[in-house]
Motif scaffolding. Structure first.
Motif, PDB file in Angstrom:
ATOM      1  N   PHE A  76       0.723  -1.325   0.004  1.00  7.26           N
ATOM      2  CA  PHE A  76      -0.180  -0.104   0.035  1.00  7.26           C
ATOM      3  C   PHE A  76       0.628   1.211   0.006  1.00  7.26           C
ATOM      4  CE2 PHE A  76       1.037  -0.156   4.629  1.00  7.26           C
ATOM      5  CZ  PHE A  76       0.921   1.369   4.858  1.00  7.26           C
ATOM      6  N   SER A  77       0.315   2.425  -0.254  1.00  7.69           N
ATOM      7  CA  SER A  77       0.992   3.659  -0.041  1.00  7.69           C
ATOM      8  C   SER A  77       0.058   4.516   0.316  1.00  7.69           C
ATOM      9  CB  SER A  77       1.392   4.229  -1.791  1.00  7.69           C
ATOM     10  OG  SER A  77       0.341   4.185  -2.632  1.00  7.69           O
ATOM     11  N   ALA A  78       0.645   5.508   1.104  1.00 10.64           N
ATOM     12  CA  ALA A  78      -0.292   6.736   1.954  1.00 10.64           C
ATOM     13  C   ALA A  78       0.563   8.026   1.520  1.00 10.64           C
ATOM     14  CB  ALA A  78      -0.529   6.090   3.024  1.00 10.64           C
ATOM     15  N   TRP A  79      -0.425   9.074   1.643  1.00  6.58           N
ATOM     16  CA  TRP A  79       0.342  10.503   1.594  1.00  6.58           C
ATOM     17  C   TRP A  79      -0.904  11.295   2.038  1.00  6.58           C
ATOM     18  CZ3 TRP A  79      -1.544   6.913  -2.206  1.00  6.58           C
ATOM     19  CH2 TRP A  79      -2.517   7.390  -2.821  1.00  6.58           C
ATOM     20  N   SER A  92       5.008   3.942   2.496  1.00  8.21           N
ATOM     21  CA  SER A  92       4.682   2.735   1.762  1.00  8.21           C
ATOM     22  C   SER A  92       4.682   1.721   2.637  1.00  8.21           C
ATOM     23  CB  SER A  92       5.021   2.604   0.418  1.00  8.21           C
ATOM     24  OG  SER A  92       6.458   2.396   0.414  1.00  8.21           O
ATOM     25  N   GLY A  93       4.173   0.497   2.464  1.00  8.26           N
ATOM     26  CA  GLY A  93       4.419  -0.591   3.377  1.00  8.26           C
ATOM     27  C   GLY A  93       3.555  -1.735   2.958  1.00  8.26           C
ATOM     28  N   LYS A  94       3.386  -2.743   3.654  1.00  2.00           N
ATOM     29  CA  LYS A  94       2.623  -3.844   3.500  1.00  2.00           C
ATOM     30  C   LYS A  94       1.409  -3.854   4.251  1.00  2.00           C
ATOM     31  CE  LYS A  94       6.811  -6.452   2.783  1.00  2.00           C
ATOM     32  NZ  LYS A  94       7.780  -7.424   3.218  1.00  2.00           N
ATOM     33  N   LEU A 102      -7.514  -5.369   9.739  1.00  2.00           N
ATOM     34  CA  LEU A 102      -6.549  -5.028   8.655  1.00  2.00           C
ATOM     35  C   LEU A 102      -5.365  -4.808   9.592  1.00  2.00           C
ATOM     36  CD1 LEU A 102      -5.706  -3.456   6.108  1.00  2.00           C
ATOM     37  CD2 LEU A 102      -6.570  -1.534   6.955  1.00  2.00           C
ATOM     38  N   THR A 103      -4.179  -5.289   8.989  1.00  5.83           N
ATOM     39  CA  THR A 103      -2.793  -5.153   9.665  1.00  5.83           C
ATOM     40  C   THR A 103      -2.060  -4.247   8.675  1.00  5.83           C
ATOM     41  OG1 THR A 103      -2.891  -7.005  11.153  1.00  5.83           O
ATOM     42  CG2 THR A 103      -0.746  -5.947  10.816  1.00  5.83           C
ATOM     43  N   VAL A 104      -1.325  -3.069   8.994  1.00  2.18           N
ATOM     44  CA  VAL A 104      -0.426  -2.332   8.236  1.00  2.18           C
ATOM     45  C   VAL A 104       0.946  -2.256   8.739  1.00  2.18           C
ATOM     46  CG1 VAL A 104      -2.246  -1.246   6.828  1.00  2.18           C
ATOM     47  CG2 VAL A 104      -1.378  -0.134   8.895  1.00  2.18           C
ATOM     48  N   GLU A 105       1.779  -2.470   8.063  1.00  3.69           N
ATOM     49  CA  GLU A 105       3.458  -2.336   8.456  1.00  3.69           C
ATOM     50  C   GLU A 105       3.954  -1.356   7.320  1.00  3.69           C
ATOM     51  OE1 GLU A 105       5.567  -5.697   9.157  1.00  3.69           O
ATOM     52  OE2 GLU A 105       3.919  -6.907   8.832  1.00  3.69           O
ATOM     53  N   PHE A 106       4.703  -0.165   8.219  1.00  3.07           N
ATOM     54  CA  PHE A 106       5.059   0.992   7.526  1.00  3.07           C
ATOM     55  C   PHE A 106       6.182   1.605   8.157  1.00  3.07           C
ATOM     56  CE2 PHE A 106       1.353   2.475   9.169  1.00  3.07           C
ATOM     57  CZ  PHE A 106       1.578   3.701   9.676  1.00  3.07           C
ATOM     58  N   HIS A 107       7.165   2.193   7.500  1.00  5.86           N
ATOM     59  CA  HIS A 107       7.770   3.122   8.351  1.00  5.86           C
ATOM     60  C   HIS A 107       7.499   4.863   8.200  1.00  5.86           C
ATOM     61  CE1 HIS A 107      11.779   4.220  10.339  1.00  5.86           C
ATOM     62  NE2 HIS A 107      11.818   5.369   9.447  1.00  5.86           N
TER      63      HIS A 107
END
Length: 154
Positions: A76-79, A92-94, A102-107
């Motif tokens: 996924f990408s977020a902005w 961006s992340g997984k 829903l589980t999201v992983e990102f920095h």
């Protein structure tokens, strides 16, 4: 077979055949989204006994609007979209879905994040709720509620 019985069997069969199966939460998430409401309740903000609530309804022409896109491949990408239409603070992340979680992983913001949300589908988006350490005080006791709407892919 009586005509009445045949009629009801045919009617039931037509109704059953015309029903579309509901999308799984995972398939539903494969889309582009815009945050329309955000509320974070931090029970022990910065290790104090103070409650801090951050809430935004994004209804007064905000400077930035959060958007995201979830891809079928689990990325996924977020902005944030500014008033000029530019994307800023990209990340961006997984992502993954198990049942309605829903589980999201990102920095982001200098730290690695792994956040789980309970997802409730709505007519044109979803509501996500999560307990996480949003104030970075080491306690996963902050409740986030987020409402979204589907946006068209860019």
């Amino acid at each position: 077979m009586k005509t009445k019985t045949l009629f009801f069997i045919t009617l039931f069969g037509m109704l059953f055949a015309s029903c579309e199966p509901e999308l799984s939460t995972k398939d539903y998430m494969i889309n582009s989204w815009e945050t329309t409401y955000l509320k974070i309740e931090m029970e022990t903000v910065n290790n104090t006994d103070s409650l801090n609530v951050v809430e935004d309804k994004f209804d007064n022409n905000p400077e930035l609007v959060a958007q995201s896109k979830y891809n079928k491949d689990g990325t996924f990408s977020a902005w944030f979209k500014n008033k000029q239409g530019n994307h800023v603070s990209n990340s961006s992340g997984k992502w993954n879905v198990v049942e309605d979680s829903l589980t999201v992983e990102f920095h982001y913001g200098g730290r690695d994040m792994k956040v789980s949300y309970h997802i409730t589908k709505t007519e044109n988006g979803f509501v996500g709720k999560s307990k996480y350490d949003w104030d970075n005080d080491g306690k996963f006791d902050d409740l986030l509620t987020m409402k979204t709407k589907i946006i068209k892919n860019e």
